[in-house]
Design a protein around this motif. Structure first.
Motif, PDB file in Angstrom:
ATOM      1  N   LYS A  76       0.837  -1.208   0.000  1.00 45.03           N
ATOM      2  CA  LYS A  76       0.000   0.000   0.000  1.00 45.03           C
ATOM      3  C   LYS A  76       0.865   1.249   0.000  1.00 45.03           C
ATOM      4  O   LYS A  76       0.423   2.314  -0.396  1.00 45.03           O
ATOM      5  N   SER A  77       2.135   1.119   0.372  1.00 44.39           N
ATOM      6  CA  SER A  77       3.060   2.260   0.394  1.00 44.39           C
ATOM      7  C   SER A  77       3.742   2.501  -0.957  1.00 44.39           C
ATOM      8  O   SER A  77       4.543   3.436  -1.079  1.00 44.39           O
ATOM      9  N   ALA A  78       3.460   1.684  -1.964  1.00 45.73           N
ATOM     10  CA  ALA A  78       4.096   1.840  -3.281  1.00 45.73           C
ATOM     11  C   ALA A  78       3.747   3.200  -3.874  1.00 45.73           C
ATOM     12  O   ALA A  78       2.649   3.724  -3.682  1.00 45.73           O
ATOM     13  N   LYS A  79       4.680   3.789  -4.561  1.00 46.01           N
ATOM     14  CA  LYS A  79       4.483   5.080  -5.217  1.00 46.01           C
ATOM     15  C   LYS A  79       4.065   4.849  -6.671  1.00 46.01           C
ATOM     16  O   LYS A  79       4.485   3.899  -7.312  1.00 46.01           O
ATOM     17  N   ALA A  80       3.248   5.740  -7.204  1.00 51.60           N
ATOM     18  CA  ALA A  80       2.822   5.655  -8.603  1.00 51.60           C
ATOM     19  C   ALA A  80       4.043   5.806  -9.510  1.00 51.60           C
ATOM     20  O   ALA A  80       4.962   6.567  -9.208  1.00 51.60           O
ATOM     21  N   GLY A  81       4.072   5.064 -10.580  1.00 49.33           N
ATOM     22  CA  GLY A  81       5.165   5.119 -11.541  1.00 49.33           C
ATOM     23  C   GLY A  81       5.273   3.814 -12.305  1.00 49.33           C
ATOM     24  O   GLY A  81       4.572   2.846 -12.020  1.00 49.33           O
ATOM     25  N   SER A  82       6.146   3.794 -13.283  1.00 48.71           N
ATOM     26  CA  SER A  82       6.408   2.576 -14.057  1.00 48.71           C
ATOM     27  C   SER A  82       7.717   1.989 -13.559  1.00 48.71           C
ATOM     28  O   SER A  82       8.720   2.703 -13.431  1.00 48.71           O
ATOM     29  N   TYR A  83       7.713   0.675 -13.312  1.00 49.75           N
ATOM     30  CA  TYR A  83       8.875   0.016 -12.749  1.00 49.75           C
ATOM     31  C   TYR A  83       9.222  -1.220 -13.570  1.00 49.75           C
ATOM     32  O   TYR A  83       8.346  -1.860 -14.143  1.00 49.75           O
ATOM     33  N   GLN A  84      10.490  -1.520 -13.567  1.00 50.03           N
ATOM     34  CA  GLN A  84      10.976  -2.699 -14.283  1.00 50.03           C
ATOM     35  C   GLN A  84      12.171  -3.259 -13.524  1.00 50.03           C
ATOM     36  O   GLN A  84      12.986  -2.503 -13.008  1.00 50.03           O
ATOM     37  N   THR A  85      12.254  -4.556 -13.453  1.00 50.89           N
ATOM     38  CA  THR A  85      13.447  -5.195 -12.900  1.00 50.89           C
ATOM     39  C   THR A  85      13.975  -6.181 -13.936  1.00 50.89           C
ATOM     40  O   THR A  85      13.207  -6.733 -14.728  1.00 50.89           O
ATOM     41  N   ILE A  86      15.253  -6.351 -13.944  1.00 49.98           N
ATOM     42  CA  ILE A  86      15.895  -7.290 -14.858  1.00 49.98           C
ATOM     43  C   ILE A  86      16.175  -8.576 -14.085  1.00 49.98           C
ATOM     44  O   ILE A  86      16.793  -8.544 -13.019  1.00 49.98           O
ATOM     45  N   LEU A  87      15.714  -9.692 -14.621  1.00 53.15           N
ATOM     46  CA  LEU A  87      15.984 -10.991 -14.022  1.00 53.15           C
ATOM     47  C   LEU A  87      17.147 -11.645 -14.760  1.00 53.15           C
ATOM     48  O   LEU A  87      17.178 -11.660 -15.988  1.00 53.15           O
ATOM     49  N   THR A  88      18.090 -12.172 -14.008  1.00 49.92           N
ATOM     50  CA  THR A  88      19.238 -12.865 -14.582  1.00 49.92           C
ATOM     51  C   THR A  88      19.094 -14.342 -14.253  1.00 49.92           C
ATOM     52  O   THR A  88      19.048 -14.725 -13.084  1.00 49.92           O
ATOM     53  N   TRP A  89      19.015 -15.167 -15.307  1.00 46.37           N
ATOM     54  CA  TRP A  89      18.854 -16.618 -15.171  1.00 46.37           C
ATOM     55  C   TRP A  89      20.192 -17.265 -15.459  1.00 46.37           C
ATOM     56  O   TRP A  89      20.870 -16.917 -16.427  1.00 46.37           O
ATOM     57  N   ASN A  90      20.588 -18.221 -14.634  1.00 40.88           N
ATOM     58  CA  ASN A  90      21.854 -18.936 -14.806  1.00 40.88           C
ATOM     59  C   ASN A  90      21.585 -20.437 -14.838  1.00 40.88           C
ATOM     60  O   ASN A  90      20.888 -20.958 -13.961  1.00 40.88           O
ATOM     61  N   LEU A  91      22.151 -21.105 -15.818  1.00 37.73           N
ATOM     62  CA  LEU A  91      22.097 -22.563 -15.905  1.00 37.73           C
ATOM     63  C   LEU A  91      23.526 -23.061 -15.800  1.00 37.73           C
ATOM     64  O   LEU A  91      24.367 -22.740 -16.637  1.00 37.73           O
ATOM     65  N   THR A  92      23.815 -23.810 -14.743  1.00 37.43           N
ATOM     66  CA  THR A  92      25.182 -24.269 -14.522  1.00 37.43           C
ATOM     67  C   THR A  92      25.209 -25.771 -14.282  1.00 37.43           C
ATOM     68  O   THR A  92      24.243 -26.352 -13.782  1.00 37.43           O
TER      69      THR A  92
END
Length: 179
Positions: free
Chosen positions: A158-174
């Motif tokens: 509920k405390s989130a601020k209005a705006g557009s957000y993006q996160t980058i996910l890094t996937w690793n296969l080892t």
């Protein structure tokens, strides 16, 4: 003269038939063997594709909100052709959601192959989290394509601020060594 020719033709036919019968029983004087060689080389352990997550719009209403996204498909291949090593698929984020009141949760729910172990639901952070494990003891050692379904949800506090957000996910296969 005609009798002589007919006699010679008759003897040739009779002799050919008789000799032909003996020709079937002729044995080789020498036998030799040869080889056919091939080396099968292992291929890659590789990620083939991961779908994007899009949660659309969330309208602030003074309450914490959970937005469930469409499950995504994570596809990867193990063409190493050996069961000497297992593998581990992990994921982490770039922390872009940190301190924004946003939390992303992933839940691996299904796999095209029962040889792998799926991780329980987890919150994605900037540390690596296991998604799928292929334990060396369970793998067949054959070239295999995997397709893992991953459920996802975004929690907007509920405390989130209005705006557009993006996160980058890094996937690793080892590869994981034989222990």
């Amino acid at each position: 003269m005609r009798k002589t020719i007919l006699t010679l033709v008759g003897l040739s036919i009779l002799g050919g038939t008789t000799l032909g019968g003996f020709a079937l029983n002729v044995q080789a004087v020498e036998t030799i063997n040869s080889q056919a060689n091939v080396s099968i080389l292992g291929g890659p352990l590789s990620i083939n594709g991961i779908e994007e997550m899009n949660f659309g719009n969330i309208e602030l209403n003074g309450k914490d909100q959970i937005k469930t996204g469409d499950s995504i498909s994570v596809t990867f291949s193990d063409y190493r052709g050996s069961n000497n090593e297992g593998f581990e698929l992990t994921v982490k984020s770039d922390s872009a959601f940190d301190n924004k009141g946003l939390n992303l949760k992933l839940n691996p729910t299904a796999s095209s192959d029962s040889q792998v172990t799926l991780a329980p639901e987890f919150e994605v952070t900037n540390e690596l989290h296991q998604v799928v494990i292929g334990e060396q003891e369970k793998l067949k050692g054959t070239a295999t394509d995997y397709d893992v379904t991953v459920g996802n949800e975004l929690i907007a506090a509920k405390s989130a601020k209005a705006g557009s957000y993006q996160t980058i996910l890094t996937w690793n296969l080892t590869a994981t060594p034989n222990e």
